[in-house]
Design an enzyme around this catalytic site. Sequence first.
Site, PDB file in Angstrom:
ATOM      1  N   LYS A 167       0.859  -1.177   0.000  1.00 18.61           N
ATOM      2  CA  LYS A 167       0.000   0.000   0.000  1.00 18.61           C
ATOM      3  C   LYS A 167       0.901   1.235   0.000  1.00 18.61           C
ATOM      4  CE  LYS A 167      -2.696   3.366   1.674  1.00 18.61           C
ATOM      5  NZ  LYS A 167      -2.126   4.704   1.924  1.00 18.61           N
ATOM      6  N   GLU A 212       9.445   1.744  11.192  1.00 19.06           N
ATOM      7  CA  GLU A 212      10.521   2.739  11.055  1.00 19.06           C
ATOM      8  C   GLU A 212       9.840   4.095  11.119  1.00 19.06           C
ATOM      9  OE1 GLU A 212      12.377   5.519  10.141  1.00 19.06           O
ATOM     10  OE2 GLU A 212      12.861   4.887   8.100  1.00 19.06           O
ATOM     11  N   CYS A 271      14.420  10.561   6.854  1.00 16.41           N
ATOM     12  CA  CYS A 271      14.434  10.149   8.266  1.00 16.41           C
ATOM     13  C   CYS A 271      15.809  10.340   8.887  1.00 16.41           C
ATOM     14  CB  CYS A 271      14.013   8.683   8.377  1.00 16.41           C
ATOM     15  SG  CYS A 271      12.344   8.363   7.798  1.00 16.41           S
ATOM     16  N   GLU A 281      10.623  16.027  15.032  1.00 12.50           N
ATOM     17  CA  GLU A 281      11.100  15.832  13.674  1.00 12.50           C
ATOM     18  C   GLU A 281      10.537  16.932  12.771  1.00 12.50           C
ATOM     19  OE1 GLU A 281      11.907  12.036  10.811  1.00 12.50           O
ATOM     20  OE2 GLU A 281       9.930  12.170  11.723  1.00 12.50           O
TER      21      GLU A 281
END
Length: 515
Positions: free
Chosen positions: A160, A233, A267, A365
């Site tokens: 997906k 993750e 990331c 983040e």
Amino acid sequence: MKILCRNPATLESLGEVPVTTPEEVRGTVAKAREAFAFWSKLSFKERGKQLLAARDYIGTHRDEIAAVITKENGKPLAESISADIVPVMDLATYFARNAEKILRREKVWLGKWNFMGRQSFIEFAPLGVVGIIAPWNFPFSIPCGQTIMALAAGNTVVLKPAGITSLIGLKIQEIFDAVGLPKGVLTVVTGDSQTGAALVQAGVQKIIFTGSVGVGRKVMEMASKTLTPVVLELGGKDPMVVLPDADLETASSAAVWGAFTNCGQVCASVERLYLHESIAESFIQKCVQKTRQLRIGEGIDPNTDVGPLTNESQLKNVEQQVESAKREGAKVLVGGNRVTGRNGYFYTPTILTNVHHRMEVMQEETFGPVLPIMTFKTEEEAIRLANDSRFGLTASVWTKNIRKGTEIAQKIEAGTVTVNENVYTYAVPQTPWGGPKESGIGRTHGRQGFLELVEPRHIHINRIAGMKDLWWYSYNESRIKVLKALADLFFVPGLIRRAGALVRLIGAMFRIKNV
């Protein structure tokens, strides 16, 4: 119902894709389960041929695939090739050629039990259907690489893609269809969050999710209801520590690239830069000068260095963090605003100083082109600052003293710490990817990531088939004496005491009776 895919640089429509319903997802998983019955029975060599064929197809159609990535994600063509396409080709080559060796049967040394006719080994069996829920920042390399690894291990895959980069997901389907991958072995389902939720709950054997911490928590919660294992993750707030003896020219270029590649939507982006105070002024000047030279524009232009953010919500998040930092006293040395005169989601590469760890820009983040900088006095302070985060994906240390750099790297709490390198090790198929804290659970890539895609099965053999074990029925005083003597023989220190235990064992064995 449809999802509209847009070019984030121009906001023009690239097309629409359907939203796969939960019922359709369940049907797809059922077909993948049927396909697993024959795909898992193929040899590693046979599966590897399919993966190498896909690699060759990618190579032949490289420019076409890169254009799709750039138009839908926004990144420059150079990055579509270097960060999305080439890593997949490398990974396909590595696992096609090494899967069998990595998953080779492992003999287990049993110590004293080996001398008692026992033998153990571990075999690795594919799981079944693996569900992959992919992000939009590396919409080709992450899901395609994870798919290749799952297929190499003998699993089938339902993928997906992120809704806003669905066309790239469909391109992955096109690649494997073109090389004759059997139906049901890989199926791409496009859709929204409901489609992803349906995949988690559809009875797959494992979910691999890459995305935000918030969504990762929801995935884990949903998966817990069916005891579906997950690999998560979930991002990072990655520090870069520059010691006074570092090569400042090289390290400053690394800092600029590490912060702004893919418009900071990595990331492993450099999201916190820590400079020794003795080199800070010179280093910052170099970073500012190099940042001002970056060319912002549409990624399809080969001369573009920094493209747009991939979606409007990410642009707003970056803007909010920078404005918040400015209100709290941060100084903007370059950038700090949207790019005017363009329709897309452009934000200028930004360098901030006068920041501290109470600021959101140093804790959350950012996932955008923002580089906040702090200084430190001692190595101990640098390590403390680097570890002062709820994330732990990657970090980097910069110094000419490799021994010292390695020692500092070993004290930083992150899944990957590099010395005189940053960001790129996701592209190395031999090394694991993932990290502690809120950066996630489990690993992808490398042997550790490959073992996430199989089930270890332990086989234990007693080669002396006609001998009854000493701990079987019936229980009585003689049996207890045998068991005590065995414990003393194997574990009590001293040769004399062990010799006495052996004598007692032999004497007691003649008095026991087995059922």
